[in-house]
Scaffold this active site. Structure first.
Site, PDB file in Angstrom:
ATOM      1  N   TYR A 178       0.607  -1.206   0.093  1.00  0.00           N
ATOM      2  CA  TYR A 178       0.036  -0.051  -0.132  1.00  0.00           C
ATOM      3  C   TYR A 178       0.761   1.331  -0.069  1.00  0.00           C
ATOM      4  O   TYR A 178       0.190   2.460  -0.131  1.00  0.00           O
ATOM      5  CB  TYR A 178      -0.904   0.046   1.202  1.00  0.00           C
ATOM      6  CG  TYR A 178      -2.142  -1.033   1.105  1.00  0.00           C
ATOM      7  CD1 TYR A 178      -2.941  -0.991   0.183  1.00  0.00           C
ATOM      8  CD2 TYR A 178      -1.961  -2.175   1.663  1.00  0.00           C
ATOM      9  CE1 TYR A 178      -4.251  -1.809   0.033  1.00  0.00           C
ATOM     10  CE2 TYR A 178      -2.942  -3.322   1.623  1.00  0.00           C
ATOM     11  CZ  TYR A 178      -3.858  -3.038   0.698  1.00  0.00           C
ATOM     12  OH  TYR A 178      -4.803  -3.787   0.612  1.00  0.00           O
ATOM     13  N   PHE A 207      -9.466  -5.148  11.105  1.00  0.00           N
ATOM     14  CA  PHE A 207     -10.905  -5.224  10.459  1.00  0.00           C
ATOM     15  C   PHE A 207     -10.568  -5.697   9.066  1.00  0.00           C
ATOM     16  O   PHE A 207      -9.608  -5.705   8.383  1.00  0.00           O
ATOM     17  CB  PHE A 207     -11.545  -3.844  10.786  1.00  0.00           C
ATOM     18  CG  PHE A 207     -10.676  -2.701  10.023  1.00  0.00           C
ATOM     19  CD1 PHE A 207     -10.441  -2.304   9.032  1.00  0.00           C
ATOM     20  CD2 PHE A 207      -9.740  -2.059  11.222  1.00  0.00           C
ATOM     21  CE1 PHE A 207      -9.738  -1.361   8.437  1.00  0.00           C
ATOM     22  CE2 PHE A 207      -8.790  -0.881  10.843  1.00  0.00           C
ATOM     23  CZ  PHE A 207      -8.810  -0.539   9.360  1.00  0.00           C
TER      24      PHE A 207
HETATM   25  C1  LIG Z   1      -2.395  -7.922  -2.990  1.00  0.00           C
HETATM   26  C2  LIG Z   1      -3.267  -8.003  -4.033  1.00  0.00           C
HETATM   27  C3  LIG Z   1      -4.684  -7.421  -3.862  1.00  0.00           C
HETATM   28  C4  LIG Z   1      -2.810  -7.229  -5.410  1.00  0.00           C
HETATM   29  O1  LIG Z   1      -3.684  -7.031  -6.515  1.00  0.00           O
HETATM   30  P1  LIG Z   1      -3.214  -6.964  -8.005  1.00  0.00           P
HETATM   31  O2  LIG Z   1      -4.374  -6.703  -9.005  1.00  0.00           O
HETATM   32  O3  LIG Z   1      -2.277  -8.047  -8.354  1.00  0.00           O
HETATM   33  O4  LIG Z   1      -2.125  -5.587  -7.828  1.00  0.00           O
HETATM   34  P2  LIG Z   1      -1.796  -4.722  -9.182  1.00  0.00           P
HETATM   35  O5  LIG Z   1      -1.679  -5.605 -10.327  1.00  0.00           O
HETATM   36  O6  LIG Z   1      -2.980  -3.647  -9.235  1.00  0.00           O
HETATM   37  O7  LIG Z   1      -0.557  -4.195  -8.671  1.00  0.00           O
HETATM   38  C5  LIG Z   1      -0.299  -2.751  -8.057  1.00  0.00           C
HETATM   39  C6  LIG Z   1       1.060  -2.556  -7.925  1.00  0.00           C
HETATM   40  O8  LIG Z   1       1.337  -3.337  -6.428  1.00  0.00           O
HETATM   41  C7  LIG Z   1       2.116  -4.160  -6.817  1.00  0.00           C
HETATM   42  N1  LIG Z   1       1.853  -5.514  -5.823  1.00  0.00           N
HETATM   43  C8  LIG Z   1       0.798  -6.052  -5.978  1.00  0.00           C
HETATM   44  N2  LIG Z   1       0.633  -6.779  -5.172  1.00  0.00           N
HETATM   45  C9  LIG Z   1       1.703  -6.971  -4.368  1.00  0.00           C
HETATM   46  C10 LIG Z   1       2.211  -7.773  -3.424  1.00  0.00           C
HETATM   47  N3  LIG Z   1       1.733  -8.587  -2.807  1.00  0.00           N
HETATM   48  N4  LIG Z   1       3.632  -7.463  -2.918  1.00  0.00           N
HETATM   49  C11 LIG Z   1       4.324  -6.311  -3.338  1.00  0.00           C
HETATM   50  N5  LIG Z   1       3.759  -5.682  -4.454  1.00  0.00           N
HETATM   51  C12 LIG Z   1       2.580  -5.763  -4.961  1.00  0.00           C
HETATM   52  C13 LIG Z   1       2.299  -4.476  -8.145  1.00  0.00           C
HETATM   53  O9  LIG Z   1       3.642  -4.879  -8.525  1.00  0.00           O
HETATM   54  C14 LIG Z   1       2.123  -3.128  -8.716  1.00  0.00           C
HETATM   55  O10 LIG Z   1       3.228  -2.247  -8.603  1.00  0.00           O
HETATM   56  P3  LIG Z   1       3.251  -1.175  -9.968  1.00  0.00           P
HETATM   57  O11 LIG Z   1       1.997  -0.521  -9.882  1.00  0.00           O
HETATM   58  O12 LIG Z   1       4.593  -0.520  -9.475  1.00  0.00           O
HETATM   59  O13 LIG Z   1       3.362  -1.653 -11.208  1.00  0.00           O
HETATM   60  C15 LIG Z   1      -3.559  -9.584  -4.511  1.00  0.00           C
HETATM   61  O14 LIG Z   1      -2.318 -10.020  -4.808  1.00  0.00           O
HETATM   62  C16 LIG Z   1      -4.208 -10.433  -3.684  1.00  0.00           C
HETATM   63  O15 LIG Z   1      -5.292 -10.291  -3.436  1.00  0.00           O
HETATM   64  N6  LIG Z   1      -3.596 -11.053  -2.723  1.00  0.00           N
HETATM   65  C17 LIG Z   1      -4.062 -11.890  -1.617  1.00  0.00           C
HETATM   66  C18 LIG Z   1      -4.811 -11.008  -0.698  1.00  0.00           C
HETATM   67  C19 LIG Z   1      -4.232  -9.758  -0.134  1.00  0.00           C
HETATM   68  O16 LIG Z   1      -3.281  -9.844   0.339  1.00  0.00           O
HETATM   69  N7  LIG Z   1      -4.844  -8.733  -0.015  1.00  0.00           N
HETATM   70  C20 LIG Z   1      -4.375  -7.481   0.924  1.00  0.00           C
HETATM   71  C21 LIG Z   1      -5.251  -7.517   1.807  1.00  0.00           C
HETATM   72  S1  LIG Z   1      -4.758  -6.277   2.751  1.00  0.00           S
END
Ligand SMILES: CC(C)(COP(=O)(O)OP(=O)(O)OC[C@H]1O[C@@H](n2cnc3c(N)ncnc32)[C@H](O)[C@@H]1OP(=O)(O)O)[C@@H](O)C(=O)NCCC(=O)NCCS
Length: 406
Positions: free
Chosen positions: A120, A406
């Site tokens: 984030y 949460f």
């Molecule tokens: C984390 C999650 C929501 C990312 O969604 P995503 O659609 O793959 O993310 P995006 O493609 O929009 O990536 C946005 C950016 O974040 C980065 N990013 C995404 N997930 C990441 C992770 N787990 N760790 C590090 N960087 C991450 C991407 O590399 C990308 O970077 P950039 O904009 O510099 O190119 C997804 O992997 C997920 O659902 N994971 C499991 C549940 C979870 O952890 N949710 C978060 C709860 S707090």
């Protein structure tokens, strides 16, 4: 494959099911009902592949305690993108839409707990509070000073806990930044909901209250994971929440938790970083205390967030803020505190410090000083003494802490 991100208008159950899949879990009827009671459907966003929901993001309308008051804050939750659609920009697009919506609603802050710290920060969230984890063998948990209990402790059933716990929690709100107000639905579905599959091998939760003259001024919620062999007690007492309105009740509750018979070890994973237990025990090292990230905060609107807080002294500061994701915050902001009242305005004056909006978040609740942030190469001092002036203004009495995920 094309994906579309838009406000979600389907059923709560489908939304929850999609989010659970992203977290590697299957939806269960009882969990779905608990989440449904909380979900604000008009704040949900979906990522769609055709008509298939493959990504989710939600928000709760919280009031967050901040230094000197309370501000509306979006509590970001249920953010997930299914593994079939990961790393295609779905999260980025949901964050865009969500932060625009939070801004339009006039909420100056957004908060969340992050599954991974790396996710984030790119969207401007900064680490705003810490949590402490402890694990201690019961036979090494003596206090340094003799302890005379000031009140009495008794078990209560869930119904009585529901009646007594909220008043204790609410009495703490003015005391510490990082708390959000809990609705009855939150208490029911997030605190007291106790399905077996959330217990990780432990039993159902126990609830105790601490009372003086029949008035509850503290409580603890914990569970026990049973383990038994001939070498002695091996069970683990897992502390879920200990809150008290005064330090005496707090120590009484901890003495109780550390003294339960047949327990080998006591563990807690979310205590305040300034937990007094560290100073109360005879062998602090035996607590195995470790700090980790707690609440992440997004200053959605710098002007109203800075004006909504209170400061330790009168004085002035000009901050050069960088905000790549929310450009309305970008620029130089003058903060002047006169007779305790802050005035925040855009300015052309020379800045005292320069930082990213995520660093404003790190200092906002009092979790980190600008000095710490500058030593971590996050904040740049532009005028002599600028960092010290910022710290004099932002100083707080208590470390921020958020007692609940949460
Ligand atoms: C984390 C999650 C929501 C990312 O969604 P995503 O659609 O793959 O993310 P995006 O493609 O929009 O990536 C946005 C950016 O974040 C980065 N990013 C995404 N997930 C990441 C992770 N787990 N760790 C590090 N960087 C991450 C991407 O590399 C990308 O970077 P950039 O904009 O510099 O190119 C997804 O992997 C997920 O659902 N994971 C499991 C549940 C979870 O952890 N949710 C978060 C709860 S707090």
């Amino acid at each position: 494959m094309d994906i579309d991100v838009r406000p979600y208008d389907g059923s709560a159950r489908d939304f929850i099911a999609a989010a659970e899949t992203a977290f590697g879990e299957h939806i269960r009827d009882d969990d779905a009902a608990a989440w449904e009671a909380m979900l604000e459907l008009d704040r949900t966003l979906g990522t769609f592949d055709g008509d298939r929901l493959v990504g989710t993001a939600g928000a709760f309308s919280f009031d967050l305690t901040i230094p000197g008051g309370v501000l509306p804050a979006a509590g970001i939750t249920m953010v997930g993108v299914q593994p079939t659609h990961r790393r295609k920009g779905a999260l980025r697009r949901m964050m865009r839409m969500q932060l625009d919506d939070v801004h339009d609603r006039g909420e100056p802050l957004a908060i969340l707990w992050a599954s991974e710290g790396s996710i984030y920060q790119r969207f401007g969230y900064g680490l705003a509070s810490l949590r402490a984890r402890i694990g201690i063998q019961r036979d090494r948990a003596a206090f340094a000073r003799p302890h005379l209990p000031a009140g009495s402790i008794r078990f209560v059933d869930v119904d009585e806990a529901k009646r007594l716990f909220p008043a204790v929690h609410d009495a703490l709100l003015p005391d510490r930044p990082g708390f959000f107000g809990r609705t009855p639905a939150f208490w029911d579905s997030q605190v007291f909901y106790d399905p077996e599959h959330w217990r990780h091998g432990a039993g159902a939760a126990f609830h105790v209250v601490h009372e003086v003259d029949g008035v509850a001024d503290g409580y603890a919620r914990y569970r026990i994971r049973d383990e038994w062999d001939d070498s002695g007690p091996k069970s683990t007492l897992l502390v879920n929440e200990v809150l008290a309105t005064n330090a005496v009740a707090h120590l009484d509750l901890w003495r109780y938790l550390l003294d339960v018979d047949l327990i080998g070890r006591i563990e807690a994973w979310n205590l305040p970083p300034d937990e007094p237990l560290m100073l109360a025990v005879l062998e602090p090292r035996r607590l195995g205390l470790a700090l980790a990230d707690g609440l992440w905060l997004r200053v959605v609107d710098v002007a109203s967030a800075l004006a909504g807080r209170r400061y330790r002294t009168d004085g002035g500061l000009t901050v050069q803020v960088q905000d790549a994701f929310c450009p309305w915050n970008e620029g130089r902001w003058s903060l002047r505190v006169e007779a305790g009242i802050p005035i925040v305005e855009p300015t052309d004056a020379a800045a005292d410090i320069a930082c990213d909006v995520s660093d404003v978040a790190a200092a906002y609740l009092g979790g980190f000083t600008f000095r710490q942030l500058s030593e971590a190469a996050r904040v740049t001092e532009l005028s002599p003494g600028g960092v010290a002036r910022a710290d004099a203004l932002f100083a707080t009495d208590r470390a921020p802490w958020c007692p609940r995920v949460f």
